[in-house]
Design a protein around this motif. Structure first.
Motif, PDB file in Angstrom:
ATOM      1  N   ARG A   1      -5.179  71.493  38.711  1.00 54.61           N
ATOM      2  CA  ARG A   1      -4.508  72.157  37.587  1.00 54.61           C
ATOM      3  C   ARG A   1      -3.644  73.314  38.082  1.00 54.61           C
ATOM      4  NH1 ARG A   1      -9.261  72.653  34.506  1.00 54.61           N
ATOM      5  NH2 ARG A   1      -9.610  70.495  34.004  1.00 54.61           N
ATOM      6  N   LYS A   2      -4.198  74.092  39.004  1.00 57.49           N
ATOM      7  CA  LYS A   2      -3.445  75.221  39.557  1.00 57.49           C
ATOM      8  C   LYS A   2      -2.225  74.743  40.341  1.00 57.49           C
ATOM      9  CE  LYS A   2      -7.105  78.643  39.782  1.00 57.49           C
ATOM     10  NZ  LYS A   2      -7.818  79.598  40.641  1.00 57.49           N
TER      11      LYS A   2
ATOM     12  N   LEU B   1      -0.184  67.341  35.064  1.00 57.81           N
ATOM     13  CA  LEU B   1      -1.296  66.657  35.703  1.00 57.81           C
ATOM     14  C   LEU B   1      -1.685  65.440  34.884  1.00 57.81           C
ATOM     15  CD1 LEU B   1      -3.336  66.915  38.047  1.00 57.81           C
ATOM     16  CD2 LEU B   1      -4.782  68.223  36.499  1.00 57.81           C
ATOM     17  N   SER B   2      -1.908  64.304  35.541  1.00 54.03           N
ATOM     18  CA  SER B   2      -2.294  63.092  34.827  1.00 54.03           C
ATOM     19  C   SER B   2      -3.735  63.187  34.346  1.00 54.03           C
ATOM     20  CB  SER B   2      -2.130  61.870  35.725  1.00 54.03           C
ATOM     21  OG  SER B   2      -3.089  61.906  36.753  1.00 54.03           O
TER      22      SER B   2
ATOM     23  N   THR C   1      -9.239  62.906  39.403  1.00 56.90           N
ATOM     24  CA  THR C   1     -10.637  62.917  39.833  1.00 56.90           C
ATOM     25  C   THR C   1     -10.869  64.187  40.659  1.00 56.90           C
ATOM     26  OG1 THR C   1     -10.219  61.750  41.906  1.00 56.90           O
ATOM     27  CG2 THR C   1     -10.644  60.391  39.954  1.00 56.90           C
ATOM     28  N   GLU C   2     -12.050  64.317  41.209  1.00 56.80           N
ATOM     29  CA  GLU C   2     -12.365  65.476  42.046  1.00 56.80           C
ATOM     30  C   GLU C   2     -11.616  65.443  43.379  1.00 56.80           C
ATOM     31  OE1 GLU C   2     -14.310  68.283  41.709  1.00 56.80           O
ATOM     32  OE2 GLU C   2     -14.384  67.757  39.603  1.00 56.80           O
ATOM     33  N   ARG C   3     -11.155  64.277  43.805  1.00 61.64           N
ATOM     34  CA  ARG C   3     -10.533  64.142  45.118  1.00 61.64           C
ATOM     35  C   ARG C   3      -9.057  63.769  45.108  1.00 61.64           C
ATOM     36  NH1 ARG C   3     -13.739  64.894  49.529  1.00 61.64           N
ATOM     37  NH2 ARG C   3     -15.926  64.795  49.019  1.00 61.64           N
ATOM     38  N   ALA C   4      -8.569  63.188  44.001  1.00 64.58           N
ATOM     39  CA  ALA C   4      -7.178  62.734  43.954  1.00 64.58           C
ATOM     40  C   ALA C   4      -6.594  62.933  42.561  1.00 64.58           C
ATOM     41  CB  ALA C   4      -7.093  61.265  44.341  1.00 64.58           C
ATOM     42  N   ALA C   5      -5.274  63.097  42.522  1.00 62.72           N
ATOM     43  CA  ALA C   5      -4.595  63.289  41.242  1.00 62.72           C
ATOM     44  C   ALA C   5      -3.145  62.846  41.363  1.00 62.72           C
ATOM     45  CB  ALA C   5      -4.651  64.751  40.821  1.00 62.72           C
ATOM     46  N   THR C   6      -2.542  62.630  40.207  1.00 63.02           N
ATOM     47  CA  THR C   6      -1.119  62.326  40.131  1.00 63.02           C
ATOM     48  C   THR C   6      -0.461  63.425  39.310  1.00 63.02           C
ATOM     49  OG1 THR C   6      -1.578  59.955  40.218  1.00 63.02           O
ATOM     50  CG2 THR C   6       0.592  60.624  39.419  1.00 63.02           C
ATOM     51  N   ILE C   7       0.608  63.982  39.845  1.00 65.55           N
ATOM     52  CA  ILE C   7       1.343  65.050  39.167  1.00 65.55           C
ATOM     53  C   ILE C   7       2.771  64.563  38.935  1.00 65.55           C
ATOM     54  CG2 ILE C   7       2.206  67.410  39.352  1.00 65.55           C
ATOM     55  CD1 ILE C   7      -0.226  68.004  41.138  1.00 65.55           C
ATOM     56  N   THR C   8       3.239  64.670  37.697  1.00 69.66           N
ATOM     57  CA  THR C   8       4.604  64.299  37.350  1.00 69.66           C
ATOM     58  C   THR C   8       5.478  65.549  37.402  1.00 69.66           C
ATOM     59  OG1 THR C   8       3.771  62.553  35.900  1.00 69.66           O
ATOM     60  CG2 THR C   8       6.067  63.242  35.582  1.00 69.66           C
ATOM     61  N   LEU C   9       6.599  65.439  38.081  1.00 66.77           N
ATOM     62  CA  LEU C   9       7.522  66.568  38.238  1.00 66.77           C
ATOM     63  C   LEU C   9       8.785  66.324  37.414  1.00 66.77           C
ATOM     64  CD1 LEU C   9       7.234  67.083  42.092  1.00 66.77           C
ATOM     65  CD2 LEU C   9       5.999  68.285  40.288  1.00 66.77           C
TER      66      LEU C   9
ATOM     67  N   GLN D   1       6.555  60.896  40.338  1.00 61.78           N
ATOM     68  CA  GLN D   1       5.110  61.094  40.355  1.00 61.78           C
ATOM     69  C   GLN D   1       4.655  61.282  41.801  1.00 61.78           C
ATOM     70  OE1 GLN D   1       3.641  57.654  38.250  1.00 61.78           O
ATOM     71  NE2 GLN D   1       3.492  58.876  36.387  1.00 61.78           N
ATOM     72  N   VAL D   2       3.856  62.317  42.002  1.00 59.78           N
ATOM     73  CA  VAL D   2       3.358  62.639  43.328  1.00 59.78           C
ATOM     74  C   VAL D   2       1.850  62.415  43.343  1.00 59.78           C
ATOM     75  CG1 VAL D   2       3.197  64.420  45.099  1.00 59.78           C
ATOM     76  CG2 VAL D   2       5.148  64.397  43.549  1.00 59.78           C
ATOM     77  N   MET D   3       1.382  61.523  44.217  1.00 56.98           N
ATOM     78  CA  MET D   3      -0.044  61.282  44.379  1.00 56.98           C
ATOM     79  C   MET D   3      -0.559  62.232  45.459  1.00 56.98           C
ATOM     80  SD  MET D   3       1.240  58.729  42.776  1.00 56.98           S
ATOM     81  CE  MET D   3       2.107  57.588  43.777  1.00 56.98           C
ATOM     82  N   VAL D   4      -1.555  63.033  45.075  1.00 58.28           N
ATOM     83  CA  VAL D   4      -2.037  64.105  45.937  1.00 58.28           C
ATOM     84  C   VAL D   4      -3.540  63.961  46.160  1.00 58.28           C
ATOM     85  CG1 VAL D   4      -2.170  66.613  46.181  1.00 58.28           C
ATOM     86  CG2 VAL D   4      -0.298  65.617  44.915  1.00 58.28           C
TER      87      VAL D   4
END
Length: 83
Positions: free
Chosen positions: A44-45, A54-55, A59-67, A74-77
């Motif tokens: 979130r930060k 934030l999608s 999860t606790e280990r991976a996320a997708t963020i749309t810019l 979409q950036v998979m982090v």
């Protein structure tokens, strides 16, 4: 706990995001370090810091963020725990 991030992939419509911008996004996200109690709060930060959304399937280990500022790519982090 202190967290860092790794970019797994960047998805954008073909031809909308130049290679230089992809490299800039990756370089910036990998240098960001945040302090948070858990992984989801760290994502979130990060999303707030990069002006992204934030999608819901975060999860606790991976996320997708749309810019939105970068053609809504979409950036998979993935999360990385820093010492």
């Amino acid at each position: 706990m202190k967290y860092g991030f790794e970019v797994e992939a960047i998805q954008a419509k073909k031809g909308t995001l130049p290679r230089e911008e992809r490299n800039d996004i990756t370089a910036y996200i990998t240098t960001v370090k945040v302090e948070a109690e858990e992984g989801k709060k760290a994502f979130r930060k990060l999303a707030t810091r990069v002006n992204g959304r934030l999608s819901r399937d975060c999860t606790e280990r991976a996320a997708t963020i749309t810019l939105p500022d970068y053609s809504s790519c979409q950036v998979m982090v993935r999360l990385k725990i820093e010492a």
